[in-house]
Motif scaffolding. Sequence first.
Motif, PDB file in Angstrom:
ATOM      1  N   MET A 178       0.840  -1.184   0.000  1.00 64.77           N
ATOM      2  CA  MET A 178       0.000   0.000   0.000  1.00 64.77           C
ATOM      3  C   MET A 178       0.885   1.248   0.000  1.00 64.77           C
ATOM      4  O   MET A 178       1.983   1.247   0.507  1.00 64.77           O
ATOM      5  CB  MET A 178      -0.877   0.030   1.254  1.00 64.77           C
ATOM      6  N   SER A 179       0.342   2.295  -0.547  1.00 68.26           N
ATOM      7  CA  SER A 179       1.113   3.526  -0.637  1.00 68.26           C
ATOM      8  C   SER A 179       1.003   4.325   0.659  1.00 68.26           C
ATOM      9  O   SER A 179       0.143   4.082   1.507  1.00 68.26           O
ATOM     10  CB  SER A 179       0.609   4.361  -1.814  1.00 68.26           C
ATOM     11  N   LYS A 180       1.905   5.285   0.760  1.00 66.36           N
ATOM     12  CA  LYS A 180       1.911   6.134   1.947  1.00 66.36           C
ATOM     13  C   LYS A 180       0.641   6.989   1.996  1.00 66.36           C
ATOM     14  O   LYS A 180       0.117   7.261   3.067  1.00 66.36           O
ATOM     15  CB  LYS A 180       3.154   7.010   1.931  1.00 66.36           C
ATOM     16  N   ASP A 181       0.129   7.400   0.815  1.00 66.18           N
ATOM     17  CA  ASP A 181      -1.100   8.204   0.771  1.00 66.18           C
ATOM     18  C   ASP A 181      -2.290   7.436   1.333  1.00 66.18           C
ATOM     19  O   ASP A 181      -3.136   8.009   2.019  1.00 66.18           O
ATOM     20  CB  ASP A 181      -1.394   8.644  -0.667  1.00 66.18           C
ATOM     21  N   THR A 182      -2.348   6.128   1.055  1.00 61.60           N
ATOM     22  CA  THR A 182      -3.436   5.308   1.575  1.00 61.60           C
ATOM     23  C   THR A 182      -3.363   5.219   3.093  1.00 61.60           C
ATOM     24  O   THR A 182      -4.380   5.293   3.780  1.00 61.60           O
ATOM     25  CB  THR A 182      -3.383   3.896   0.955  1.00 61.60           C
ATOM     26  N   SER A 183      -2.158   5.074   3.632  1.00 62.03           N
ATOM     27  CA  SER A 183      -1.996   5.000   5.085  1.00 62.03           C
ATOM     28  C   SER A 183      -2.428   6.300   5.752  1.00 62.03           C
ATOM     29  O   SER A 183      -3.099   6.290   6.781  1.00 62.03           O
ATOM     30  CB  SER A 183      -0.541   4.703   5.449  1.00 62.03           C
ATOM     31  N   ILE A 184      -2.040   7.409   5.160  1.00 69.01           N
ATOM     32  CA  ILE A 184      -2.413   8.709   5.722  1.00 69.01           C
ATOM     33  C   ILE A 184      -3.926   8.899   5.651  1.00 69.01           C
ATOM     34  O   ILE A 184      -4.552   9.370   6.604  1.00 69.01           O
ATOM     35  CB  ILE A 184      -1.673   9.851   4.996  1.00 69.01           C
ATOM     36  N   ARG A 185      -4.541   8.497   4.525  1.00 71.91           N
ATOM     37  CA  ARG A 185      -5.993   8.610   4.374  1.00 71.91           C
ATOM     38  C   ARG A 185      -6.706   7.742   5.405  1.00 71.91           C
ATOM     39  O   ARG A 185      -7.639   8.188   6.070  1.00 71.91           O
ATOM     40  CB  ARG A 185      -6.407   8.207   2.966  1.00 71.91           C
TER      41      ARG A 185
END
Length: 120
Positions: free
Chosen positions: A1-8
């Motif tokens: 998973m991408s970092k953007d998904t984790s932040i979201r």
Amino acid sequence: MSKDTSIRDFGIGVVLVIIGLYNIFKNTTIGVIWIKQLFGFTLPGGAVTIPLLVGIAIIFFNHKSPIGWIITAIGAIVIMIQIILSLNIIFHATSLIDYILMFGGTFGGLGLIAKALLRH
């Protein structure tokens, strides 16, 4: 998973937890029961203040006395415990859908936060 998904996921989780806890706390009332028992002993109302007052007297007599500071701390702790033990927490009757939204949102949000934090 991408970092953007984790932040979201983390952001959505925080919002869900805040909304869920707000609704849980909004449906909860805290009252006071005047129980004068502490660890099974029945105490008169002002008796819980005696250790605090004795500790304060010892501190005024000799401010370097560790016994005075210890007794004062114990007295303050006993008073706080007595206050907490006298609380009566009431959860108001609510519909099943509200219950599911309150607790489901809170725990779903905690799951999203854990998922975002525990990703490698």
